[in-house]
Design a protein around this motif. Structure first.
Motif, PDB file in Angstrom:
ATOM      1  N   PRO A   1     -32.216  29.414  50.688  1.00 23.22           N
ATOM      2  CA  PRO A   1     -32.932  30.700  50.720  1.00 23.22           C
ATOM      3  C   PRO A   1     -32.335  31.742  49.775  1.00 23.22           C
ATOM      4  O   PRO A   1     -33.062  32.525  49.174  1.00 23.22           O
TER       5      PRO A   1
ATOM      6  N   GLN B   1     -33.494  30.843  46.395  1.00 16.59           N
ATOM      7  CA  GLN B   1     -34.922  31.164  46.253  1.00 16.59           C
ATOM      8  C   GLN B   1     -35.105  32.657  46.025  1.00 16.59           C
ATOM      9  O   GLN B   1     -35.899  33.075  45.188  1.00 16.59           O
TER      10      GLN B   1
ATOM     11  N   GLU C   1     -36.712  34.269  42.829  1.00 15.92           N
ATOM     12  CA  GLU C   1     -37.895  35.135  42.970  1.00 15.92           C
ATOM     13  C   GLU C   1     -37.676  36.462  42.236  1.00 15.92           C
ATOM     14  O   GLU C   1     -38.546  36.939  41.520  1.00 15.92           O
TER      15      GLU C   1
ATOM     16  N   ARG D   1     -41.449  38.461  48.564  1.00 15.83           N
ATOM     17  CA  ARG D   1     -41.995  37.737  49.725  1.00 15.83           C
ATOM     18  C   ARG D   1     -41.398  36.337  49.759  1.00 15.83           C
ATOM     19  O   ARG D   1     -41.521  35.581  48.815  1.00 15.83           O
ATOM     20  N   LEU D   2     -40.735  36.037  50.852  1.00 10.86           N
ATOM     21  CA  LEU D   2     -40.157  34.696  51.022  1.00 10.86           C
ATOM     22  C   LEU D   2     -40.594  34.144  52.367  1.00 10.86           C
ATOM     23  O   LEU D   2     -40.681  34.884  53.351  1.00 10.86           O
ATOM     24  N   ASP D   3     -40.884  32.846  52.379  1.00 10.57           N
ATOM     25  CA  ASP D   3     -41.236  32.222  53.655  1.00 10.57           C
ATOM     26  C   ASP D   3     -39.966  31.910  54.427  1.00 10.57           C
ATOM     27  O   ASP D   3     -38.964  31.514  53.860  1.00 10.57           O
ATOM     28  N   ASN D   4     -40.051  32.101  55.722  1.00  9.11           N
ATOM     29  CA  ASN D   4     -38.935  31.754  56.617  1.00  9.11           C
ATOM     30  C   ASN D   4     -37.600  32.319  56.140  1.00  9.11           C
ATOM     31  O   ASN D   4     -36.643  31.594  55.903  1.00  9.11           O
ATOM     32  N   VAL D   5     -37.562  33.637  55.953  1.00  7.98           N
ATOM     33  CA  VAL D   5     -36.296  34.257  55.531  1.00  7.98           C
ATOM     34  C   VAL D   5     -35.294  34.144  56.681  1.00  7.98           C
ATOM     35  O   VAL D   5     -35.598  34.527  57.810  1.00  7.98           O
TER      36      VAL D   5
ATOM     37  N   THR E   1     -32.421  38.769  56.040  1.00  5.10           N
ATOM     38  CA  THR E   1     -33.468  39.766  56.313  1.00  5.10           C
ATOM     39  C   THR E   1     -33.053  41.177  55.882  1.00  5.10           C
ATOM     40  O   THR E   1     -33.815  41.855  55.192  1.00  5.10           O
TER      41      THR E   1
ATOM     42  N   THR F   1     -33.412  41.441  52.073  1.00  4.09           N
ATOM     43  CA  THR F   1     -34.787  41.498  51.545  1.00  4.09           C
ATOM     44  C   THR F   1     -35.435  42.828  51.904  1.00  4.09           C
ATOM     45  O   THR F   1     -36.146  43.416  51.083  1.00  4.09           O
TER      46      THR F   1
END
Lengths: 457, 268
Positions: free
Chosen positions: A179, A182, A186, A199-203, A208, A211
């Motif tokens: 993550p 990623q 990103e 926007r990240l899936d399953n942060v 958290t 982001t």
């Protein structure tokens, strides 16, 4: 810390190695002690067995009483030697490996003795029933080797398993840190102008706060940019109308004056310079790479150059300068309005800063790798040490006391650079070999190399 | 197997302490440690050559060749460790000055290469004589890997422990470690020099075997880290202390170098 992955992998492997190896070491030492006890018990069993054997009491036996095969087997298994003495100390029985003299003094119990060139563990037992001394011995080096070979069977897999564990840890830590990679990817892959939230899936929970604060920062940055952009654009736009009115008024004033008036002429020049500056600020804003977003279309630089030259020809003629346009069609993917501004600035600069009667040459050509736009003049050029700085906004060589005495906004080359960057091109300033003045070379990607879809800049 | 663990662990630990300390110093001085690869390669090459040529080396200098080479390597490392302390303290006093990268890294490379040559040759010889020749390959291999693993793991924690310190305290701790390592090297060198009859034979000054047996695991660990000897002679203690003093003097010199008066400024 250089790398979280390296740090985690190394420290985790170090912990595993320390714990497992120290445990193995302790296990090994404990097992060796246990093995010693087992071997001692084995000696006891042998002694009991010998005590049970019925022999001719009191008769001295030279050599062996046990069948040769059984004795050989016993000796071969663990190199055991034995002797049986009667009460008077006469040897009744012995194995091949045992000497003729007693292996140990007649003292009941275990002891370590040297004979036959080895160190032996000897057990002496007094058989009260038959009145025999039974001595059983085992080579210590053989005991040690036997015990070690058994225990190493348990240790070796632990030792060999560590590289496998290291490999697994490397991949698992890498997977766990995905993550973060990623998120970094990103953020890194974004266009300069893209300030939309990350926007990240399953942060993961740990990421958290990062982001959330990054998105908050991006949001505030976006609103600051918008404010700045609006202010500069609005201010320039709002100034256009009063400047136009001023231009008309001064034109009328000059027409109404019967004789030429130097003050009024200076006023007209000042208003023209102000108008030019406002236009340049607007162009700069429109073409700033961090704010520009447009669908590119095929543009022929040669055709565009012809169009721009015809519109600027009046100024060139006024200064009695010679202008050549050379080359042929040069197709690039771009924004025609922005490229027009680029050419206007280049030609305008060449004309403005070159003396009366100077020579200006524009070339457009395409080779396999790039489309080249080149503007050269026979003017004074720009010294090498200043060639980077002239792209800065509002920077003018020698400030307002420019040797040419020409007024300017100091934004022309900044605009040119913006537009070049917007088109993914490169700009280079040098001295013209043929004309001796400034040579501006711009390299664009030719149209064939562009992707079919439009490009954001 | 336990012997293999203890011997390999002692050698690896000694080398790891030196290498990790130098790596931490490099980072504190703002450099990376690519130099280490060069040092490792040279060290492995040196250890192999040393082990292969041991017979010739032993026969040289009237049979004292090995003692001479070992003591030369140890004294060389100790001198370079004192140089390290000089440079580290100079960097502490002049944080903005970047020391000459090549000179500094060359010092570190030579130190690592010398340390690995010595420790590697000892491991190689032990493994060859007790493992291959005596037919205890599994036991020596397992013990060797366990010793190597424990040594590398302790080194890893030592390095990250140093890295967790801020730049200044890291350099100070590195100087302390370097001081002790240098003294330990000189102590060991004195033993070899006594064996080669360069230094006279002496009776031990004291015997602390009751406290820590030299051949015990703790004794070996203390020997690797602090240069512990249960029965040290006056020569050993003198060389140990003289190394400490030289190192301290080098650091003081570097400290004072900063205070040298600046050249007078011209009139304005």
């Amino acid at each position: 810390m250089a790398s979280i992955r390296v740090f985690l992998t190394l420290t985790l492997i170090a912990i595993i190695v320390l714990v497992s190896f120290l445990s193995s070491l302790r296990g090994y030492r404990q097992s060796m002690v246990e093995a010693e006890t087992l071997f001692d018990m084995q000696l006891q069993e042998h002694a009991k067995l010998l005590s049970l054997i019925t022999i001719n009491r009191g008769q001295v036996v030279e050599g062996l009483l046990l069948p040769r095969q059984a004795d050989a087997q016993l000796s071969a298994q663990s190199l055991i030697a034995y002797q049986v003495f009667n009460e008077e100390g006469a040897l009744l029985l012995r194995s091949v490996a045992a000497p003729n003299t007693p292996m140990s003094p007649r003292e009941v119990g275990y002891s370590d003795r040297n004979f036959n060139g080895y160190r032996w563990r000897v057990l002496v037992v007094w058989d009260q029933l038959d009145g025999h001394w039974v001595m059983v011995a085992q080579r210590l080096d053989v005991r040690y080797e036997l015990a070690e070979s058994v225990i190493l069977e348990a240790v070796v897999p632990t030792v060999l398993g560590v590289p496998l564990a290291a490999l697994l840890i490397w991949f698992i830590v890498g997977y766990g840190l995905r993550p973060i990679r990623q998120l970094a990817k990103e953020v890194r892959s974004r266009e300069v102008s893209d300030l939309s939230p990350v926007r990240l899936d399953n942060v993961p929970r740990e990421l958290t706060p990062l982001t959330v604060s990054t998105n908050d920062l991006l949001r505030r940055l976006q609103s600051s940019f918008n404010r700045e952009k609006r202010f500069a654009a609005d201010a320039a736009h709002e100034l256009r109308t009063p400047i136009s009115i001023l231009k008309v008024q001064v034109h009328n004033l000059l027409a109404e004056l019967e004789a030429p008036n130097a003050t009024a002429e200076e006023l007209r020049q000042g208003i023209d310079a102000m108008g030019h500056l406002v236009e340049q600020i607007l162009v700069l804003n429109r073409t700033a790479p961090d704010q520009y977003m447009v669908q590119f279309v095929p543009v022929d630089l040669y055709a565009l150059a012809q169009e721009v030259i015809s519109s600027e020809y009046e100024q060139i003629l006024e200064r009695e300068q010679h202008f050549d346009l050379e080359g042929g069609p040069g197709l690039v993917a771009g924004d025609a309005t922005a490229l027009r501004s680029l050419m206007l600035n280049l030609i305008g600069n060449a004309s403005k800063y070159s003396p009366q009667g100077a020579h200006i040459r524009m070339r457009v050509r395409t080779d396999r790798k790039e489309t080249i736009l080149q503007v050269e003049d026979s003017g004074p050029g720009i010294p090498e040490s200043y060639r980077e700085r002239v792209f800065d906004r509002f920077y003018r060589l020698d400030g307002d006391r420019h040797a040419s005495g020409v007024s300017g906004s100091g934004l022309g080359l900044a605009i040119v650079k913006h537009i070049v960057e917007m088109h993914g091109g490169h700009i280079r300033l040098s001295q013209s070999r043929e004309l001796g003045g400034l040579c501006v070379t711009i390299l664009f990607k030719p149209l064939a190399q562009e992707k079919p879809e439009g490009k954001k800049a | 197997m336990t012997d293999a663990v203890v011997i390999v662990l002692r050698e690896v630990l000694e080398a790891m302490l030196l290498i990790c300390m130098l790596m931490a110093t490099s980072t504190a001085m703002g450099y990376r440690f690519r130099w280490m690869l060069g040092g490792l390669a040279l060290g492995v090459g040196g250890a192999t050559l040393y082990a292969l040529g041991l017979e010739q080396i032993s026969m040289a200098f009237e049979g004292f060749g090995q003692e001479y080479v070992n003591s030369a390597l140890l004294v060389g490392i100790a001198v370079l460790l004192a140089t390290h302390n000089f440079l580290a303290v100079f960097q502490l006093r002049n944080p903005s000055v970047m020391l000459a990268y090549r000179t500094l890294m060359l010092t570190f490379v030579v130190m690592v290469a010398m340390a690995i040559t010595r420790e590697g040759a000892e491991i190689y010889l032990y493994a060859y004589s007790y493992g291959v020749l005596a037919g205890n390959i599994t036991a020596v291999f397992s013990g060797g890997v366990i010793g190597l693993g424990i040594g590398l793991s302790v080194g890893t924690f030592f390095y990250y422990g140093l890295r967790s310190l801020a730049r200044r305290p890291r350099l100070i701790v590195c100087c302390g470690v370097s001081l002790v390592l240098g003294a330990s090297m000189m102590g060991q060198a004195s033993v070899y020099l006594s064996q080669a009859d360069v230094l006279p034979y002496q009776e031990p000054l004291w015997d602390s075997s009751g406290l820590f047996e030299e051949s015990s695991l703790m004794g070996e660990l203390l020997r690797a880290t602090l240069g512990y000897e249960a029965q040290p002679t006056l020569n050993q203690v003198s060389l140990y202390l003289s190394s400490v003093i030289v190192s301290i003097l080098a650091m003081l010199a570097a400290w004072r170098l900063h205070r040298l008066p600046e050249p007078a400024r011209g009139g304005e």
